[in-house]
Design a protein around this motif. Sequence first.
Motif, PDB file in Angstrom:
ATOM      1  N   VAL A 253      44.377 -19.385 -11.729  1.00  0.00           N
ATOM      2  CA  VAL A 253      45.256 -19.174 -12.888  1.00  0.00           C
ATOM      3  C   VAL A 253      46.741 -19.184 -12.495  1.00  0.00           C
TER       4      VAL A 253
ATOM      5  N   SER B 189      39.467 -17.264 -10.482  1.00  0.00           N
ATOM      6  CA  SER B 189      40.667 -17.363 -11.321  1.00  0.00           C
ATOM      7  C   SER B 189      41.839 -16.588 -10.744  1.00  0.00           C
TER       8      SER B 189
ATOM      9  N   TYR C  29      41.402 -24.894  -4.858  1.00  0.00           N
ATOM     10  CA  TYR C  29      40.941 -23.517  -4.669  1.00  0.00           C
ATOM     11  C   TYR C  29      40.103 -23.413  -3.408  1.00  0.00           C
TER      12      TYR C  29
END
Lengths: 167, 302, 426
Positions: free
Chosen positions: C419, C415, C356
């Motif tokens: 995700v 997220s 990320y």
Amino acid sequence: MGKFIETFWKAIDTVMAVLMAAMIALVFINVVLRYGFHSGLRPSVELSRLGFVWVVMLGSVGVLRRGEHLAVSEFSEVLFPALVPYIRKVIWLIVLVSAGMLFWGSVQQTIANWHNISQLTGLPTGLLYLAGVISGALMAIVAVAHIFGPLEHVVRDAPVSEGEDKQ
Amino acid sequence: ATTLKLAHAAPESDLQQTLSVFFKEQVEARSNGELKVNIFPHGQLGSDSQMIDGARSGIIDIAMSGLNNFTGMLPEAGAFTLPFMFPDRESAYKVLDGEVGQGVSASMEQFGLKGLGYPENGYRNVSNNRGPVTTPADLDGVRMRVNNSKALNDMFDLLGANPQQIPVAELYTALETGVVDAQDHPIGVVLSFKFYEVQDYLTLTQHAYAPLALVMNLDKFNGLSEDEQKIITEVAAEAVAMQRELSIEKEEEMIAELEAEGMKVNRDVDSAAFQEAVKPVWQNFIDENGDALVNAILEASK
Amino acid sequence: MTLILFLTVLLGSILLGLPVAFALLLSAMALMVQMDMFSANILAQSLLNGVDSFPLLAIPFFLVAGEVMSVGGLSTRIVRLASALLGHRRGGLGYVAIFTSVLLAGLSGSAVADAAALVSILYPMMKKAGYPEAPSMGLMASGGIIAPVIPPSLPLIIMGVAGNISIAKLFIGGIVPGLMMGMALVIVWSIVIRKEDVQVFKKADKAERRAAFRDGIWALFLPIIIIGGIRFGIFTPTEAAVVAAVYAIAVSTLVYRELTLAKFYQVLVSAARSTSMVMFLVGSAMVAAWLITVAQLPQQLAEMLGPLIDHPKLLMATIMIIVLLVGMVMDLSPTILILVPLFMPIVKMAGIDPVYFGLVFVINTSIGLITPPVGTVLNVVCGVGKVPMSHAVKGLLPFLLVYLLLLALFVAFPSIIIVPMNLLIG
Ligand code: NA
Ligand code: NA
């Protein structure tokens, strides 16, 4: 003399092109062999890495010669254009010192590793450092030529060069 | 005071770091702070070959790396990592600490290195996604990542696997996506690189012993006072002994941990069949490097 | 203290015009002097071993693939296909530009190459159709920087090596944020173009669309081959670059018949030069990184940022503001190569997902390619389109703002990236 130099740089371009084509072939054939024939070329990874180092080190000399290394010249050109020709002499001096260190360190490592033989290719690992010897020497020559060459004044509104950073 | 840079490629959770910390603390204490040691784990100062080059040229003072990474200079040292060379650790220790190991350390000096001792990475074992490896046939047709050792490449070639060169840094992903289905490493590496997340089976093939070498820049060592040299060599010997002990102790713990992570561990290996199958690897090695060291090892480990 | 010495020499010499690679070497030498370990061996060993990297081999291969696509006729066909699908809408050529940016992003790893292709092919059409100059320029530039976010991507490869992060995961994780950037551009463009009076093209009929599709389908296979091949383990990301190059060569010689041997030679030489420029920088950064490590500069930085370790989002925001500021004056690869090794230890300590972090970092530095005063993509777009930079910057502002908003969202809600990434990785 000028013609000889021209030919020399063209020959370096050709060497790079051939190495590039060979690297593509080596890695591609290895993928094909792995899936099509349940085998592989044992030295392909090491050889293509070695070719890569040579391409990069030879290419860096060409990039230096053509003034295409990434640089931020805007500030000095706007803030103190009159000083720029002298700043450029200093810049070439720094390039000379760096190239000289690359050359000298690589010479020592080439000698130290000439009898250090890769198990998979059978080639001396000194070949890796030899690329630094050649590259450092050629860069130093380019730098010396600029240090003793004429002052380079700021040219306003220079066109955007094609060779700038290609991300 | 002299500051020494000690570099290794293992993560901080590895026993190589435990050894390094012990070495640092003891050397600093016994020299009353005259010698200082800075540890650079995790390949911070470069890959194995870069660290060895660095220790030779003196920009790194002490390096720890697999003995197989020295075989470019000392091809005969490949004998230590030949498949099924050491049936048990005791014979490995006996050989490495005895005359044979001293001989290898001595020949390191012509390359600017002072050998300080041979810690270990334990035995290499095979992990894969197809099933337990009991007989050589179980490796037939498996796409397998193999390191840069010629002997191991020859071995897995002979066993019918398809050896592939993939850098360790890319190995997890390659196992996850299925570019290769198998690999071989000592247990500690399987754990610290989390290969258990992408490999279902671990077989304790113990097909090759993986000694490490702890080396120091020779000029740097010779430049120290006699007392300091003594501290370095003594602490190194103690550190190696301690690391080996922990290595044996920890191995069962680590295997249990891998099982808890869901790996199926297989101990049922037909070692005799494997040894028979890989005989040509020894012959290749002897043809290329002579049989002196192989015979010396066999003699000494009796 | 050492940190200040390092940064002063580095930034000072860059601002004086020393090429960034040599500025890195100079600041490395400054550290050598400061630590009393001046040695040519450090420079030569770190530089050459830094270049000697298998994952980074993907750089020349993806460059070859990209250049073969532009001289071999694949890029032109992509634009033609997008025009046939979207050219008839209001402000349609703008949507064509966005759609093409996203498609090109899936084909090439280079923002500069993509932006140059967009401007040189689409901009003349837009000018003729009466599109306003500044917003069109701004759109081309901001479309170009989707390339480094959607795989394949040279900056993601460099990030993977500099931060020791899985390149395959970075590639898969880049897809969704890259598409979101494209969607953000669509929204801004629809607002910007609302009041403008521009020519609308005749709708392409079914036959024309089908012809464009049939002609362009070969190019469309490429992203499928790259992403599918990596995802399903046919090859590694490095090998994917070679497969992409071989595929592009095959299509442009066998199907389009536009690639000659002479052109291919030029492609190889030019890709080798671009590679050298990037990789000499990588090697120099490795020299600096070696000395940064020995001087224990990350520890000094960690001490300064230490209080933020318990507040990962705040830490992330701080780092992103630093990167944004650095990105204004520095190019993408040096920013990654200099800052990532410094920040990575703290980022890990704070428990931030490295993949990320790598993605948001690359998005941020990509935005730096279009922020003045120094933005390579901005330069190229202005150079190829022959528009003064001040003019283009005005048109760029709304797009830049929406990108910054997106960046803020990614920092506030990790997220959004994590995700879908985990879903795609499976
Ligand atoms: Na891309
Ligand atoms: Na910028």
